[in-house]
Design a protein around this motif. Structure first.
Motif, short mmCIF file in Angstrom:
data_model
loop_
_atom_site.label_atom_id
_atom_site.label_comp_id
_atom_site.label_asym_id
_atom_site.label_seq_id
_atom_site.Cartn_x
_atom_site.Cartn_y
_atom_site.Cartn_z
N ALA A 17 6.11 4.58 5.67
CA ALA A 17 4.81 4.22 5.74
C ALA A 17 4.50 2.70 5.67
CB ALA A 17 4.18 4.70 4.05
N ASP A 18 5.22 2.08 5.22
CA ASP A 18 5.34 0.70 5.38
C ASP A 18 5.18 -0.05 6.87
OD1 ASP A 18 5.52 0.29 2.62
OD2 ASP A 18 7.73 -0.58 2.72
N THR A 48 4.07 1.96 9.34
CA THR A 48 2.78 2.33 10.02
C THR A 48 1.67 1.41 9.36
OG1 THR A 48 3.32 4.60 9.92
CG2 THR A 48 1.36 4.36 10.08
N ILE A 49 1.68 0.95 7.98
CA ILE A 49 0.44 0.32 7.59
C ILE A 49 0.78 -1.32 8.25
CG2 ILE A 49 -0.07 -1.01 5.27
CD1 ILE A 49 1.17 1.76 3.95
N LEU A 54 -6.95 0.93 8.77
CA LEU A 54 -6.70 1.54 7.55
C LEU A 54 -7.62 2.31 6.73
CD1 LEU A 54 -4.33 -1.86 6.25
CD2 LEU A 54 -3.48 0.71 6.89
N THR A 93 -6.14 6.06 5.39
CA THR A 93 -4.80 5.61 5.07
C THR A 93 -5.11 4.86 3.80
OG1 THR A 93 -3.98 5.41 7.26
CG2 THR A 93 -3.05 4.21 5.37
N ILE A 97 -3.27 5.67 0.22
CA ILE A 97 -2.59 4.47 -0.30
C ILE A 97 -3.00 4.41 -2.00
CG2 ILE A 97 -2.41 1.88 -0.56
CD1 ILE A 97 -2.30 2.01 2.59
N LYS A 139 -6.56 -5.06 4.07
CA LYS A 139 -5.27 -4.82 4.25
C LYS A 139 -4.31 -5.42 3.08
CE LYS A 139 -1.68 -4.72 7.72
NZ LYS A 139 -1.41 -4.95 9.25
N ILE A 153 -2.05 -3.36 0.29
CA ILE A 153 -0.80 -3.66 -0.01
C ILE A 153 -0.27 -3.95 -1.37
CG2 ILE A 153 1.24 -5.08 0.81
CD1 ILE A 153 0.13 -5.23 3.87
N TRP A 198 -0.54 -0.53 -3.02
CA TRP A 198 0.74 -0.05 -2.65
C TRP A 198 1.96 -0.08 -3.18
CZ3 TRP A 198 1.73 4.41 -0.01
CH2 TRP A 198 3.03 4.64 0.84
N ILE A 221 -0.11 9.73 6.48
CA ILE A 221 -0.43 8.08 6.92
C ILE A 221 0.34 8.04 8.41
CG2 ILE A 221 0.45 5.84 6.54
CD1 ILE A 221 0.47 6.56 3.46
#
Length: 180
Positions: A22-23, A25-26, A34, A45, A49, A86, A90, A93, A143
């Motif tokens: 996932a990291d 991809t993000i 996102l 996404t 998250i 984003k 993060i 997340w 994701i």
């Protein structure tokens, strides 16, 4: 090393690998990407998250001593379609994963057969761990799939690229043969 200690080590390793998918991809997705959903019934996404982090904070805070569904959790709000940056996503997340790994790090093998409660239902600690592992893997798969949909031809495989299976197998066999 005992069975329980091995199990906890393996669980942490597997969850770290799931998180890394996932990291990556993000990192590859923009703010707009996102927050993209393919239709009204699908989650972006960003929604996934928020949901995963909310679940992690609720489930893993005071893991052995309180119900995994905390009264302060607002699950419905996790599914809000409100856009987020984003950087905000993060932070959300990482907060969830920090709580999860902290709880796992505090577990001892004798805890694995204890009972904990989630939504009033009793679960062995091992069962609760497996339940969450399946839940998080499911959502990380979503994701990654969303990332593949968005990036299409620009997508770089996170595992063995198509048409490269034999090459990968040979590399792995050579690698492990060299260590013997």
């Amino acid at each position: 090393m005992s069975l329980g200690a091995n199990y906890l080590m393996i669980v942490k390793k597997r969850l770290q690998a799931v998180k890394e998918l996932a990291d990556i991809t993000i990192r590859r997705l923009s703010n707009e990407e996102l927050n993209w959903a393919c239709n009204e019934e699908s989650n972006s996404t960003a929604v996934i998250i928020r949901h995963m982090s909310g679940n992690m904070v609720s489930r893993w805070t005071d893991f052995l001593t309180s119900d995994g569904e905390k009264p302060y959790r607002n699950r419905d709000e996790e599914f809000s379609t409100a856009s987020a940056s984003k950087d905000e996503l993060i932070l959300i997340w990482e907060k969830g994963w920090k709580v999860l790994f902290s709880a796992l790090d505090s577990l001892k093998e004798q805890d694995l057969l204890k009972n904990i409660v989630i939504r009033g239902e009793s679960h062995l600690v091992m069962d609760a761990i497996e339940r969450q592992m399946a839940h998080y893997s499911y959502h990380v798969g979503q994701i990654v799939y969303i990332g593949k949909l968005i990036k299409n031809g620009e997508w770089e495989s996170l595992s063995i690229p198509r048409g490269k299976s034999e090459e990968f197998l040979k590399e792995m066999l050579d690698k492990h043969d060299a260590g013997k």
